[in-house]
Design a protein around this motif. Structure first.
Motif, short mmCIF file in Angstrom:
data_model
loop_
_atom_site.label_atom_id
_atom_site.label_comp_id
_atom_site.label_asym_id
_atom_site.label_seq_id
_atom_site.Cartn_x
_atom_site.Cartn_y
_atom_site.Cartn_z
N ASP A 14 1.03 -1.22 0.04
CA ASP A 14 -0.08 0.03 -0.08
C ASP A 14 0.79 1.14 0.17
O ASP A 14 1.39 1.58 1.11
CB ASP A 14 -0.93 0.04 1.19
N GLY A 17 0.26 3.61 2.82
CA GLY A 17 0.50 2.91 4.20
C GLY A 17 1.52 3.57 4.92
O GLY A 17 2.58 4.21 4.32
N SER A 83 -2.10 -11.91 10.44
CA SER A 83 -1.29 -11.79 9.29
C SER A 83 -1.25 -13.36 8.72
O SER A 83 -0.70 -14.30 9.22
CB SER A 83 0.20 -11.67 9.81
N TRP A 404 -0.81 -1.56 12.26
CA TRP A 404 -0.04 -1.73 10.97
C TRP A 404 -0.84 -2.56 10.02
O TRP A 404 -1.12 -3.70 10.16
CB TRP A 404 1.55 -2.21 11.09
N ARG A 405 -0.97 -2.10 8.78
CA ARG A 405 -1.40 -2.69 7.76
C ARG A 405 -0.48 -3.80 7.05
O ARG A 405 -0.54 -4.83 6.35
CB ARG A 405 -2.24 -2.01 6.50
N GLN A 406 0.86 -3.38 7.31
CA GLN A 406 1.81 -4.21 6.58
C GLN A 406 3.36 -3.93 7.53
O GLN A 406 3.30 -2.62 8.21
CB GLN A 406 2.28 -3.61 5.09
N GLY A 421 1.15 -8.62 5.59
CA GLY A 421 -0.06 -7.84 5.83
C GLY A 421 -0.77 -8.44 6.84
O GLY A 421 -0.71 -9.65 7.45
N THR A 422 -1.77 -7.29 7.40
CA THR A 422 -2.43 -7.79 8.58
C THR A 422 -4.05 -7.40 8.14
O THR A 422 -4.29 -6.58 7.27
CB THR A 422 -2.26 -7.16 9.70
N TYR A 423 -4.78 -8.33 8.87
CA TYR A 423 -6.37 -8.10 8.41
C TYR A 423 -7.10 -8.07 9.66
O TYR A 423 -8.04 -8.87 9.78
CB TYR A 423 -6.69 -9.42 7.50
#
Length: 424
Positions: A14, A17, A83, A404-406, A421-423
């Motif tokens: 991203d 991000g 992740s 964090w998204r990544q 990545g995280t969800y």
């Protein structure tokens, strides 16, 4: 069988991000290493959360050896990282499945290839039940959740009967003043009677508990023994569904005691003893470091391994102001790192253009955090300059991951080897 399907496509980085900046445009996790980014060379915008690759691998192997030594199974709690890339590594290192806390978390894991999930939580609400019913349409998906009330059991029974499915459930045991779980024999009997009302829709597969609500080891051991006794009683009364039964517990602080108490559990039929620590993968320098010290002192298996879990999660940030002789302001805040179980701890520092990072002095201390700033106490004589890079170790990794998204995987030289990545 690892209960993991082929991974999804590579993670798109991203460019909007944190921790990547303009360098990320058009890139994917599959070629992150080929970009030859380096934290110390300032190829990545800071602050950035990183995972030290060598320590992640060490912790994976440490836990595999521990689990194998006790003959139990591992279903690490995925809520710690959320992740899928890290789930895959845990499963590849011998994990039996992944534990999760919500239906949306389960859906995210499923769509990234995870095929065995234990929901260490009650499944409540039609929309949440519908998510699980959709996933259970896949015969290769293995799922169970916990129950502790007749009301919830009847809600589940009605929904899954209408769906024409069978939901696997575990009876949860609890303690007064704790979290969820039945407190006494009357509550337990009411839950079991409710399960019996739905013989086609619900299958009782075992017993679950969470010992982490207790702080006294004697009380924890008593709860664990109650778990075994309860499961033995269910077996003797013919109340368990066919197949291998499940006995599960263990957060990240007391998994050694759970393994000790349950390694020889015998209920007269096949039994999977499943431990669920989630924070072992990254460890920390706070609440779980204290637990690790106790484990290394008291647990014979851990002592014999002559190694301990290592903190693998760090957040790098810049010194952005030196407004007073004893104060450095760091570009790191509550939006970037956990602060609920101890503030970030300065671990190392680096000045761009110098040979290598140094160890942060012991007297450097974060004393307060705001949304985007950390207050770091220093000595007036310390050579701390604007633009210096500081790496911080973390307490309670769960509440850093969710910011964090990544996150970047790095080697010990600061080279970026991958992106996860995280969800949440």
């Amino acid at each position: 069988m690892t209960h993991l399907q082929a991974p999804a496509s590579a993670l798109p980085l991203d460019p909007c991000g944190k921790g990547l900046g303009a360098f990320a445009t058009g890139q994917t996790g599959n070629n992150a290493a080929s970009l030859q980014w380096n934290i110390l060379r300032e190829d990545v915008s800071l602050p950035v959360a990183v995972l030290r690759e060598a320590r992640i691998e060490h912790n994976l192997q440490w836990m595999r050896r521990f689990i194998d030594a006790y003959g139990v199974k591992l279903a690490p709690h995925g809520k710690t990282t959320m992740s899928p890339a890290l789930f895959r590594r845990q499963l590849a290192s011998g994990a039996w499945g992944i534990t999760l806390a919500t239906a949306p978390q389960t859906q995210a894991a499923y769509h990234h290839g995870v095929r065995r999930v234990m929901l260490a939580n009650q499944l409540v609400g039609r929309a949440n039940m519908a998510i699980i019913a959709r996933l259970q349409a896949d015969p290769g998906f293995d799922f169970c959740c916990i129950v502790d009330s007749a009301a919830n059991v009847d809600q589940l029974g009605r929904f899954f009967a209408e769906a024409g499915q069978t939901l696997k459930v575990l009876l949860e045991l609890g303690v007064p003043g704790g979290r969820t779980g039945v407190r006494n024999a009357d509550e337990e009997a009411a839950v079991l009677a409710a399960i019996a009302r739905w013989p086609q829709a619900l299958a009782l597969c075992g017993v679950e508990l969470y010992e982490g609500v207790l702080k006294d080891e004697a009380a924890i051991r008593a709860l664990l023994r109650r778990g075994v006794t309860t499961l033995q009683g269910l077996q003797q009364q013919g109340q368990l569904a066919d197949g291998t039964a499940i006995l599960t517990g263990a957060g990240s602080a007391w998994f050694d005691v759970v393994a000790e108490e349950w390694r020889d559990a015998d209920i007269g039929r096949p039994l999977d003893v499943v431990l669920r620590p989630g924070c072992y993968l990254t460890h920390d320098v706070g609440i779980y470091k204290a637990a690790e010290t106790r484990i290394q002192t008291n647990n014979p298996v851990a002592r014999d391994m002559h190694a301990s879990l290592l903190p693998a999660l760090q957040v790098w940030a810049y010194v952005q102001s030196r407004p007073e002789p004893h104060l450095a302001i760091i570009g790191l805040g509550k939006r970037d790192a956990a602060f609920d179980a101890g503030l970030p701890v300065p671990a190392s520092y680096y000045r761009p253009g110098t040979a290598a990072p140094g160890t942060a002095p012991a007297h450097w201390q974060v004393t307060a955090m705001m949304d985007q700033h950390a207050f770091m106490q220093v000595d007036a004589a310390d050579d701390v300059q604007i633009g210096d890079l500081i790496a911080f170790d973390i307490s309670h990794p769960c509440l850093t991951f969710d910011k964090w998204r990544q996150l970047l995987l790095v080697d010990e030289a600061g080279n970026v080897t991958d992106v996860v990545g995280t969800y949440f």
